[in-house]
Design an enzyme around this catalytic site. Structure first.
Site, PDB file in Angstrom:
ATOM      1  N   GLY A  20      53.882  36.253  20.056  1.00 13.02           N
ATOM      2  CA  GLY A  20      53.164  36.727  21.236  1.00 13.02           C
ATOM      3  C   GLY A  20      52.221  35.668  21.793  1.00 13.02           C
ATOM      4  CE1 TYR A 142      47.686  47.292  23.055  1.00 12.63           C
ATOM      5  CE2 TYR A 142      45.580  47.241  24.204  1.00 12.63           C
ATOM      6  CZ  TYR A 142      46.543  46.611  23.447  1.00 12.63           C
ATOM      7  OH  TYR A 142      46.356  45.306  23.061  1.00 12.63           O
ATOM      8  CB  THR A 170      37.488  39.552  28.113  1.00 12.83           C
ATOM      9  OG1 THR A 170      37.381  40.060  29.412  1.00 12.83           O
ATOM     10  CG2 THR A 170      37.719  38.049  28.184  1.00 12.83           C
ATOM     11  CG  ASN A 171      41.007  41.065  31.951  1.00 16.09           C
ATOM     12  OD1 ASN A 171      40.931  41.990  31.149  1.00 16.09           O
ATOM     13  ND2 ASN A 171      40.797  41.220  33.240  1.00 16.09           N
ATOM     14  CG  HIS A 185      47.068  41.785  33.189  1.00 10.88           C
ATOM     15  ND1 HIS A 185      46.346  42.932  33.385  1.00 10.88           N
ATOM     16  CD2 HIS A 185      47.679  41.932  31.998  1.00 10.88           C
ATOM     17  CE1 HIS A 185      46.500  43.746  32.368  1.00 10.88           C
ATOM     18  NE2 HIS A 185      47.312  43.165  31.499  1.00 10.88           N
TER      19      HIS A 185
HETATM   20  P1  GDP Z   1      43.007  45.368  35.583  1.00  2.00           P
HETATM   21  O1  GDP Z   1      42.052  44.254  35.232  1.00  2.00           O
HETATM   22  O2  GDP Z   1      43.285  46.287  34.436  1.00  2.00           O
HETATM   23  O3  GDP Z   1      42.572  46.114  36.813  1.00  2.00           O
HETATM   24  O4  GDP Z   1      44.450  44.738  35.887  1.00  2.00           O
HETATM   25  P2  GDP Z   1      45.056  43.608  36.856  1.00  2.00           P
HETATM   26  O5  GDP Z   1      44.834  42.257  36.280  1.00  2.00           O
HETATM   27  O6  GDP Z   1      46.479  44.027  37.087  1.00  2.00           O
HETATM   28  O7  GDP Z   1      44.277  43.725  38.271  1.00  2.00           O
HETATM   29  C1  GDP Z   1      42.991  43.237  38.474  1.00  2.00           C
HETATM   30  C2  GDP Z   1      42.653  43.240  39.963  1.00  2.00           C
HETATM   31  O8  GDP Z   1      43.421  42.245  40.639  1.00  2.00           O
HETATM   32  C3  GDP Z   1      42.944  44.566  40.687  1.00  2.00           C
HETATM   33  O9  GDP Z   1      41.889  44.798  41.603  1.00  2.00           O
HETATM   34  C4  GDP Z   1      44.240  44.241  41.444  1.00  2.00           C
HETATM   35  O10 GDP Z   1      44.406  45.051  42.591  1.00  2.00           O
HETATM   36  C5  GDP Z   1      43.966  42.799  41.826  1.00  2.00           C
HETATM   37  N1  GDP Z   1      45.173  42.057  42.220  1.00  2.00           N
HETATM   38  C6  GDP Z   1      45.279  41.294  43.339  1.00  2.00           C
HETATM   39  N2  GDP Z   1      46.514  40.801  43.463  1.00  2.00           N
HETATM   40  C7  GDP Z   1      47.215  41.227  42.388  1.00  2.00           C
HETATM   41  C8  GDP Z   1      48.552  41.015  41.947  1.00  2.00           C
HETATM   42  O11 GDP Z   1      49.358  40.363  42.603  1.00  2.00           O
HETATM   43  N3  GDP Z   1      48.902  41.588  40.759  1.00  2.00           N
HETATM   44  C9  GDP Z   1      48.031  42.326  40.012  1.00  2.00           C
HETATM   45  N4  GDP Z   1      48.443  42.838  38.839  1.00  2.00           N
HETATM   46  N5  GDP Z   1      46.758  42.551  40.421  1.00  2.00           N
HETATM   47  C10 GDP Z   1      46.352  42.008  41.589  1.00  2.00           C
END
Ligand code: GDP
Length: 321
Positions: A20, A142, A170-171, A185
């Site tokens: 992973g 999860y 974190t992310n 993400h």
């Molecule tokens: P989160 O952190 O759990 O909300 O997950 P994400 O990383 O998928 O999204 C984070 C933020 O980025 C949210 O406000 C999405 O709407 C925004 N975002 C903007 N563009 C994108 C895209 O192309 N993909 C995703 N996944 N999120 C996006």
């Protein structure tokens, strides 16, 4: 830096989940620790099966375990496969933690996620926010499993004195990330979209939502460094947040990505897509007090991630860049 309370040199170390994103970063990081790294393929041991895990543990006798194996996925996957997310993660953790106790493993580090915290936790989110409110419903399967993993580490420490610790990243982003636009993400999604926009000569780049939500990002190699640091320097029953401590708006992230990729068009915000939670920032003061801080800026992390993308990264036209 203080002397490690638990040196890894000379130890036999199992990275569970080595294929992973997190596990492979740990394997890279451990190359400089003078320890021997063990990995188990799915043919060696299906981690959901208790007997497989116990047999593998008895045959290989690791002294240290990094528990990075997990069933992971984005919001859509979590919502669609709740049984798998709960069952597989519970089984993997329970099997490995119990087998580690039975085999006398000296140190175990369990990897969780900041999604363990309540949906409406205070920001930045301190470790104490755990179990103080309702979870975000879309990923509670999860999150419940990851909370159980933290509790298992605490329980084995309390009942048996096992030195099992838990870290909550974190992310994350970096090598091995998911670039599938439907399930990824935001950071890998924007890298891919900006790259493809540049290659196709598009004038605009679509960014979901309003661009105002705030997020924190940590390069997975920094996470691996922090986790190895914790293994060596920390022993305690409190779980530890791991983050960069810096937040950016999605608009700022998109601008930084465009800069790195060299896309010069306009950002276009797609209000039909959800913003999600307005802010998600881990309080990393406990980790900082222990003596670890992320050194890499977001710009540096984006640069290296974009540079290192290979042909197996899901970017079909990568060769053209
Ligand atoms: P989160 O952190 O759990 O909300 O997950 P994400 O990383 O998928 O999204 C984070 C933020 O980025 C949210 O406000 C999405 O709407 C925004 N975002 C903007 N563009 C994108 C895209 O192309 N993909 C995703 N996944 N999120 C996006």
């Amino acid at each position: 830096m203080s002397e490690p309370v638990f040196p890894l040199a000379g130890k036999s170390v199992w990275v569970a989940g080595h294929r992973g994103m997190v596990g492979s970063a740990l394997v890279r990081r451990l190359q400089s620790e003078k320890c021997s790294v063990l990995t188990a393929s799915r043919d060696d041991a299906d981690l959901v099966r208790q007997e497989d895990v116990e047999n593998w543990m008895n045959a290989n006798r690791p002294q240290v375990v990094f528990l990075a194996a997990a069933k992971v996925g984005g919001i859509h996957a979590n919502n669609t496969y709740p049984a798998q997310f709960l069952y597989e993660n519970l089984m993997i953790e329970a099997n490995i933690i119990h087998a580690a106790f039975k085999a006398g493993v000296e140190k175990l580090v369990f990897l969780g996620s900041t999604c363990i915290y309540p949906k409406l936790a205070p920001q930045p989110i301190p470790e104490e926010a755990l179990l103080t409110g309702s979870l975000e419903p879309t990923n509670e399967w999860y999150a419940i499993a990851k909370i159980a993993g933290i509790k298992l580490c605490q329980a084995y420490r309390r009942q048996h004195g096992s030195d099992f610790i838990a870290a909550q990243p974190t992310n994350l982003y970096g090598p091995g990330d998911n670039y599938d636009l439907a399930t990824s993400h935001v950071l890998p999604a924007l890298l891919r979209k900006a790259h493809e926009a540049k290659v196709s000569g598009a004038k605009t780049l679509s960014v979901w939502g309003s661009g105002t939500p705030l997020r924190e990002f940590l390069h997975v190699d920094d996470l691996a460094d922090a986790v190895v640091f914790l293994a060596k320097h920390y022993s305690g029953d409190r779980h530890i947040n791991v983050g960069s401590g810096e937040e950016v708006s999605i608009r700022e992230l998109a601008e930084a990505v465009c800069q790195v990729v060299g896309f010069e068009g306009e950002l276009e915000f797609d209000a039909s897509k959800p913003d999600g939670t307005p802010r998600k920032l881990a309080d990393v003061s406990r980790l900082t007090q222990l003596g670890w801080q992320s050194a890499r800026s977001l710009e540096e992390g984006l640069e290296s991630t974009y540079r290192e993308l290979g042909s197996d990264n899901g970017l079909p036209d990568f060769q053209q860049r």
